[in-house]
Design an enzyme around this catalytic site. Structure first.
Site, PDB file in Angstrom:
ATOM      1  N   ASP A 151      25.570  10.776  28.076  1.00  0.00           N
ATOM      2  CA  ASP A 151      25.914   9.575  29.612  1.00  0.00           C
ATOM      3  C   ASP A 151      24.384   9.312  29.718  1.00  0.00           C
ATOM      4  O   ASP A 151      23.547   8.901  28.734  1.00  0.00           O
ATOM      5  CB  ASP A 151      26.397  10.906  30.413  1.00  0.00           C
ATOM      6  CG  ASP A 151      27.121   9.793  31.355  1.00  0.00           C
ATOM      7  OD1 ASP A 151      28.003   8.780  30.699  1.00  0.00           O
ATOM      8  OD2 ASP A 151      26.707   9.562  32.284  1.00  0.00           O
ATOM      9  N   PHE A 166      35.232   7.686  35.103  1.00  0.00           N
ATOM     10  CA  PHE A 166      35.017   9.307  34.050  1.00  0.00           C
ATOM     11  C   PHE A 166      36.568   9.711  33.339  1.00  0.00           C
ATOM     12  O   PHE A 166      37.632   9.493  33.828  1.00  0.00           O
ATOM     13  CB  PHE A 166      34.566   9.467  36.233  1.00  0.00           C
ATOM     14  CG  PHE A 166      34.756  11.709  35.723  1.00  0.00           C
ATOM     15  CD1 PHE A 166      33.453  11.804  35.675  1.00  0.00           C
ATOM     16  CD2 PHE A 166      35.394  12.282  35.132  1.00  0.00           C
ATOM     17  CE1 PHE A 166      33.067  13.045  34.645  1.00  0.00           C
ATOM     18  CE2 PHE A 166      35.494  14.120  34.718  1.00  0.00           C
ATOM     19  CZ  PHE A 166      34.253  14.144  34.549  1.00  0.00           C
ATOM     20  N   ARG A 194      41.391  19.396  29.356  1.00  0.00           N
ATOM     21  CA  ARG A 194      41.058  19.356  28.206  1.00  0.00           C
ATOM     22  C   ARG A 194      42.356  19.290  27.124  1.00  0.00           C
ATOM     23  O   ARG A 194      41.723  18.291  25.652  1.00  0.00           O
ATOM     24  CB  ARG A 194      40.203  20.080  27.697  1.00  0.00           C
ATOM     25  CG  ARG A 194      38.969  20.813  28.531  1.00  0.00           C
ATOM     26  CD  ARG A 194      38.342  21.731  27.911  1.00  0.00           C
ATOM     27  NE  ARG A 194      36.739  22.609  29.170  1.00  0.00           N
ATOM     28  CZ  ARG A 194      36.026  21.677  29.283  1.00  0.00           C
ATOM     29  NH1 ARG A 194      35.512  21.058  28.584  1.00  0.00           N
ATOM     30  NH2 ARG A 194      35.673  22.408  30.656  1.00  0.00           N
ATOM     31  N   GLU A 233      29.015  16.585  20.419  1.00  0.00           N
ATOM     32  CA  GLU A 233      28.873  16.366  21.148  1.00  0.00           C
ATOM     33  C   GLU A 233      30.093  15.460  21.727  1.00  0.00           C
ATOM     34  O   GLU A 233      30.310  14.495  21.254  1.00  0.00           O
ATOM     35  CB  GLU A 233      27.276  16.190  21.901  1.00  0.00           C
ATOM     36  CG  GLU A 233      26.788  15.436  23.207  1.00  0.00           C
ATOM     37  CD  GLU A 233      27.323  16.948  24.385  1.00  0.00           C
ATOM     38  OE1 GLU A 233      28.727  17.281  24.325  1.00  0.00           O
ATOM     39  OE2 GLU A 233      26.397  16.921  24.910  1.00  0.00           O
ATOM     40  N   ASP A 234      30.560  15.937  23.045  1.00  0.00           N
ATOM     41  CA  ASP A 234      31.708  15.437  23.147  1.00  0.00           C
ATOM     42  C   ASP A 234      31.175  13.767  23.933  1.00  0.00           C
ATOM     43  O   ASP A 234      31.506  12.521  24.077  1.00  0.00           O
ATOM     44  CB  ASP A 234      32.084  15.524  24.422  1.00  0.00           C
ATOM     45  CG  ASP A 234      31.923  16.105  25.802  1.00  0.00           C
ATOM     46  OD1 ASP A 234      30.763  16.312  25.342  1.00  0.00           O
ATOM     47  OD2 ASP A 234      32.312  17.311  26.659  1.00  0.00           O
TER      48      ASP A 234
HETATM   49  P1  IMP Z   1      24.578  13.548  30.494  1.00  0.00           P
HETATM   50  O1  IMP Z   1      23.341  14.720  30.405  1.00  0.00           O
HETATM   51  O2  IMP Z   1      24.468  12.635  31.438  1.00  0.00           O
HETATM   52  O3  IMP Z   1      23.938  12.535  29.167  1.00  0.00           O
HETATM   53  O4  IMP Z   1      25.408  14.227  30.934  1.00  0.00           O
HETATM   54  C1  IMP Z   1      26.452  14.976  29.921  1.00  0.00           C
HETATM   55  C2  IMP Z   1      27.744  15.786  29.722  1.00  0.00           C
HETATM   56  O5  IMP Z   1      28.597  15.955  31.399  1.00  0.00           O
HETATM   57  C3  IMP Z   1      28.325  15.788  28.993  1.00  0.00           C
HETATM   58  O6  IMP Z   1      28.807  16.495  27.548  1.00  0.00           O
HETATM   59  C4  IMP Z   1      29.292  16.197  30.117  1.00  0.00           C
HETATM   60  O7  IMP Z   1      29.774  17.441  29.779  1.00  0.00           O
HETATM   61  C5  IMP Z   1      29.656  15.982  31.295  1.00  0.00           C
HETATM   62  N1  IMP Z   1      29.598  14.172  31.504  1.00  0.00           N
HETATM   63  C6  IMP Z   1      29.414  13.116  31.281  1.00  0.00           C
HETATM   64  N2  IMP Z   1      30.583  12.492  31.682  1.00  0.00           N
HETATM   65  C7  IMP Z   1      31.167  12.905  31.809  1.00  0.00           C
HETATM   66  C8  IMP Z   1      32.886  12.388  31.903  1.00  0.00           C
HETATM   67  O8  IMP Z   1      33.222  11.154  31.772  1.00  0.00           O
HETATM   68  N3  IMP Z   1      33.804  13.208  31.954  1.00  0.00           N
HETATM   69  C9  IMP Z   1      33.524  14.654  31.376  1.00  0.00           C
HETATM   70  N4  IMP Z   1      32.432  14.853  30.868  1.00  0.00           N
HETATM   71  C10 IMP Z   1      31.335  13.845  31.012  1.00  0.00           C
HETATM   72 MG    MG Z   2      29.336  18.301  26.731  1.00  0.00          MG
END
Ligand code: IMP
Ligand code: MG
Length: 177
Positions: free
Chosen positions: A100, A149, A162, A96-97
């Site tokens: 959060d 962000f 990207r 995963e990238d």
């Molecule tokens: P979560 O469900 O809050 O953990 O969100 C995870 C997903 O939201 C990640 O896989 C990203 O695709 C996107 N995301 C969350 N924070 C960022 C950010 O700072 N930049 C770009 N994408 C983000």
């Molecule tokens: Mg993602």
């Protein structure tokens, strides 16, 4: 939104973290074959670099989940693209990238867990633990607790940036000093 980008992690720093992760993963999975599950789109560059540094054999598959999975009223992962390979009895490593709040991944783990993999682990480039609202704990994390962000190295803002080789914080123009 008018904004500028501020580099916070250089390509060299990212490369060092990817090397460290590849060493850890290769050591832990020695003697086994790993199914690497790349979460599109954000993880594609990270995964490409990580895979080329692994010393264990892998098979690769891709999965795409919609960005609004966390707020979907059904509480289910909106799967835009599902896996092709069967995960039954396999050692699966999710790549995963960024983790959060952990919403996307907690829903995804539930779904993938039902497919009876032998093991299911998470590797993420960025682990923002302090923002977690769900109990998701990555097994491998590159960079921890990054503010703001982020874009670059696969991560996007409205599908842009990207392709940038480093990680940048998006700074709204009004907030510039
Ligand atoms: P979560 O469900 O809050 O953990 O969100 C995870 C997903 O939201 C990640 O896989 C990203 O695709 C996107 N995301 C969350 N924070 C960022 C950010 O700072 N930049 C770009 N994408 C983000
Ligand atoms: Mg993602």
């Amino acid at each position: 939104m008018d904004h500028t980008l501020r580099e916070i992690y250089s390509a060299e720093r990212i490369d060092r973290e990817v090397q460290r992760l590849a060493r850890e993963i290769s050591a832990d999975y020695q003697g086994r074959e790993v199914v690497v599950l790349v979460i599109l789109k954000g993880a594609f560059i990270f995964a490409a670099d990580l895979l080329r540094k692994l010393t264990v054999p892998v098979t690769v598959d891709f999965l795409e989940i919609s960005s609004y999975c966390g707020t979907d009223t059904t509480g289910k992962v909106k799967m835009v693209k599902d896996t092709v390979l069967s995960l039954q009895g396999k050692d699966v490593l999710i790549v995963e990238d960024i983790v959060d709040q952990g919403l996307c991944l907690s829903l995804l783990l539930e779904d993938l867990g039902q497919r009876n993999p032998a093991s299911l682990k998470i590797c993420t480039l960025i682990d923002n633990r302090k923002r977690r609202t769900r109990p998701v704990e990555p097994d491998y994390a590159g960079i921890r607790d990054v503010c703001g962000f982020l874009v670059g190295y696969g991560l996007d803002m409205d599908q842009r940036y990207r392709e940038l080789p480093a990680l940048y914080e998006v700074v709204p123009s009004s907030a510039e000093t």
